[in-house]
Motif scaffolding. Structure first.
Motif, mmCIF file in Angstrom:
data_model
loop_
_atom_site.group_PDB
_atom_site.id
_atom_site.type_symbol
_atom_site.label_atom_id
_atom_site.label_comp_id
_atom_site.label_asym_id
_atom_site.label_seq_id
_atom_site.Cartn_x
_atom_site.Cartn_y
_atom_site.Cartn_z
ATOM 1 N N PRO A 160 0.828 -1.214 0.000
ATOM 2 C CA PRO A 160 0.000 0.000 0.000
ATOM 3 C C PRO A 160 0.859 1.260 0.000
ATOM 4 O O PRO A 160 1.872 1.321 0.707
ATOM 5 C CB PRO A 160 -0.791 -0.112 1.319
ATOM 6 N N PRO A 161 0.488 2.264 -0.780
ATOM 7 C CA PRO A 161 1.280 3.506 -0.838
ATOM 8 C C PRO A 161 1.404 4.182 0.520
ATOM 9 O O PRO A 161 2.399 4.854 0.785
ATOM 10 C CB PRO A 161 0.501 4.385 -1.826
ATOM 11 N N HIS A 162 0.377 4.020 1.386
ATOM 12 C CA HIS A 162 0.404 4.684 2.681
ATOM 13 C C HIS A 162 1.166 3.887 3.732
ATOM 14 O O HIS A 162 1.287 4.325 4.879
ATOM 15 C CB HIS A 162 -1.036 4.894 3.185
ATOM 16 N N ALA A 163 1.687 2.699 3.369
ATOM 17 C CA ALA A 163 2.380 1.855 4.351
ATOM 18 C C ALA A 163 3.673 1.313 3.751
ATOM 19 O O ALA A 163 3.895 0.113 3.716
ATOM 20 C CB ALA A 163 1.475 0.713 4.800
ATOM 21 N N ARG A 164 4.518 2.220 3.279
ATOM 22 C CA ARG A 164 5.795 1.806 2.714
ATOM 23 C C ARG A 164 6.636 1.111 3.782
ATOM 24 O O ARG A 164 6.756 1.594 4.908
ATOM 25 C CB ARG A 164 6.551 3.018 2.164
ATOM 26 N N GLY A 165 7.195 0.001 3.421
ATOM 27 C CA GLY A 165 7.968 -0.783 4.377
ATOM 28 C C GLY A 165 7.236 -2.010 4.877
ATOM 29 O O GLY A 165 7.843 -2.905 5.456
ATOM 30 N N ARG A 166 5.908 -2.059 4.643
ATOM 31 C CA ARG A 166 5.140 -3.209 5.136
ATOM 32 C C ARG A 166 5.566 -4.500 4.432
ATOM 33 O O ARG A 166 5.649 -5.557 5.062
ATOM 34 C CB ARG A 166 3.649 -2.967 4.918
ATOM 35 N N ALA A 167 5.872 -4.426 3.149
ATOM 36 C CA ALA A 167 6.321 -5.625 2.433
ATOM 37 C C ALA A 167 7.625 -6.144 3.020
ATOM 38 O O ALA A 167 7.820 -7.352 3.162
ATOM 39 C CB ALA A 167 6.493 -5.316 0.946
ATOM 40 N N GLY A 168 8.533 -5.238 3.355
ATOM 41 C CA GLY A 168 9.791 -5.655 3.958
ATOM 42 C C GLY A 168 9.586 -6.350 5.282
ATOM 43 O O GLY A 168 10.255 -7.338 5.594
ATOM 44 N N VAL A 169 8.644 -5.835 6.090
ATOM 45 C CA VAL A 169 8.352 -6.471 7.377
ATOM 46 C C VAL A 169 7.814 -7.881 7.166
ATOM 47 O O VAL A 169 8.256 -8.848 7.807
ATOM 48 C CB VAL A 169 7.335 -5.623 8.179
#
Length: 443
Positions: A160-169
């Protein structure tokens, strides 16, 4: 296990660069006009679930190894070879098809991986000897390697554009979480369910059907582009300007994954034969203590800079292994469990420190080849020591082999710790010398 999943240790950006070079459109449709089948948020959750399922399937055989050994009467070194064959298949797949989905699309590669994983589940389900088991593990390794790289890239695409870094987590936590859940679930079914070598694979077949359904509903996020055949050529590199940073990292990487290899291959046997814990559930708990603690550590420390974690990770890894070994030698189950938890914290921190360092120091133009080298280090560390440990069990006995294996890991992490301290001292000397040099240059 997914090795490229840990590249987000320093920030989300390295994960994006290392995992995927393919563009992702904002409305969830791929470059080939793929239909928007499900919302991006639901697709993201579905891909994360498939990620966990694949890694859970990879650790399911661990609690079953003693059962197979009892039924088919093969030695410990054969057991560890079967374990290592999975790693060989996985590493080969990572090296060859790791970038294929950037060219042919995420969904085709993921669908092929699910199909191959399904074949491996059928072989596990019907296996009647160690040869069938070995073939199933090789196919499972190939499928897992293809799936994890593609799933990591898809998560980045759908982030999601508003949650950058979530994929890395997600890609950092999912592998160790899957390993823990797979081993624990397998242990429960083996101990309390019927058909201990069949039921768990039947359930995984059902999970693969669900994974195939999720894949069919996913939007395609990577348009077709040329170069698919060229992408199959493995590229490994350790550029000279990175070696000073990489040298302290490699011993910690090898030690951490060697410990995971010990737990996944011989851990249940150690619990049963040396600690007298004959419940098949304990075999799953042993793996879960290490991998589950590692997953929790990754989640807690994910925002910490990788360089700050390397020395503490090495120290905790060594301390945990020594404590667990003391528990085995003294026949104290609680002490062995405490040591395993401490080692799990060190293992999780080591994953972040090592792969985070690779992500931090490698430039975008060299990151792919550098991560191939990182995969080689980690998976060779995961498999070769396990095979040597199995041979040592056959010749020296389980207790002696376990003691040698554990002490070797301690020596390796001690080297990593000392190398890191030496690196820090060199950095301090350069920092002190820099102002003096600038002052001289003014005159």
């Amino acid at each position: 296990m997914s090795i490229d999943s840990a590249v987000s240790a320093d920030s989300a950006d390295p994960a994006v660069s290392a995992v995927s070079a393919a563009p992702s459109d904002e409305d969830g449709r791929g470059g080939r006009g793929g239909r928007h089948r499900v919302p991006r948020g639901a697709a993201f959750l579905g891909v994360a679930a498939v990620f966990v399922v694949f890694l859970a399937a990879s650790s399911v055989p661990s609690p079953l190894y003693p059962v197979y050994q009892q039924q088919w009467h093969f030695s410990a070194w054969v057991l560890t070879v079967v374990f290592a064959l999975y790693v060989v298949g996985l590493l080969s797949s990572l090296l060859v098809v790791g970038a294929l989905s950037d060219h042919v699309g995420r969904r085709p590669v993921l669908a092929a991986a699910i199909a191959l994983e399904t074949v491996s589940m059928v072989l596990f389900l019907t296996a009647g000897n160690v040869i069938a088991l070995a073939v199933a593990r090789v196919l499972q390794g190939i499928a897992t390697g293809a799936a994890t790289t593609t799933l990591s890239a898809t998560l980045v695409d759908l982030e999601p554009p508003h949650a950058r870094g979530r994929a890395g987590v997600i890609t950092s936590v999912s592998p160790l979480t899957g390993l823990a859940l797979g081993a624990l679930g397998s242990g429960v079914l083996v101990e309390f369910g019927p058909a201990p070598t069949r039921l768990v694979y039947a359930l995984l077949l059902g999970a693969m059907v669900l994974a195939a359904t999720v894949t069919a509903l996913l939007p395609e996020t990577s348009p077709r582009r040329p170069g698919s055949l060229a992408s199959l050529r493995p590229r490994a590199a350790l550029p000279a300007h990175l070696r000073a940073d990489i040298v302290p990292v490699v011993p910690a990487m090898i030690a951490g994954w060697a410990l995971a290899g010990l737990f996944l291959s011989l851990g249940p046997s150690v619990a049963a034969q040396l600690l007298g814990l004959h419940s098949r559930l304990v075999g799953g708990v042993v793996v879960t203590l290490l991998a589950g603690t590692g997953a929790l550590t990754v989640a807690v420390l994910r925002s910490r800079p990788a360089p700050s974690l390397l020395a503490p990770a090495s120290a905790l890894l060594g301390l945990g292994v020594l404590t667990a070994l003391a528990g085995v030698v003294a026949d104290l189950v609680w002490l062995a469990a405490v040591g395993t938890v401490v080692a799990g914290v060190g293992f999780g921190a080591s994953v972040l420190a090592t792969f985070g360092t690779f992500a931090r120091i490698a430039g975008p133009h060299e990151r792919s080849a550098v991560f191939v080298s990182a995969n080689i280090f980690s998976y060779l560390g995961n498999s070769l020591p396990a095979v040597l440990g199995g041979i040592a069990v056959t010749t020296l006995g389980l207790r002696t082999a376990t003691e040698i294996y554990a002490l070797t890991i301690v020596v390796i992490v001690s080297i990593a710790f000392l190398l890191r301290l030496n690196q820090l001292r060199a950095q301090r000397r350069r920092a002190v010398a820099a102002p003096c040099t600038r002052g001289i240059s003014l005159h």
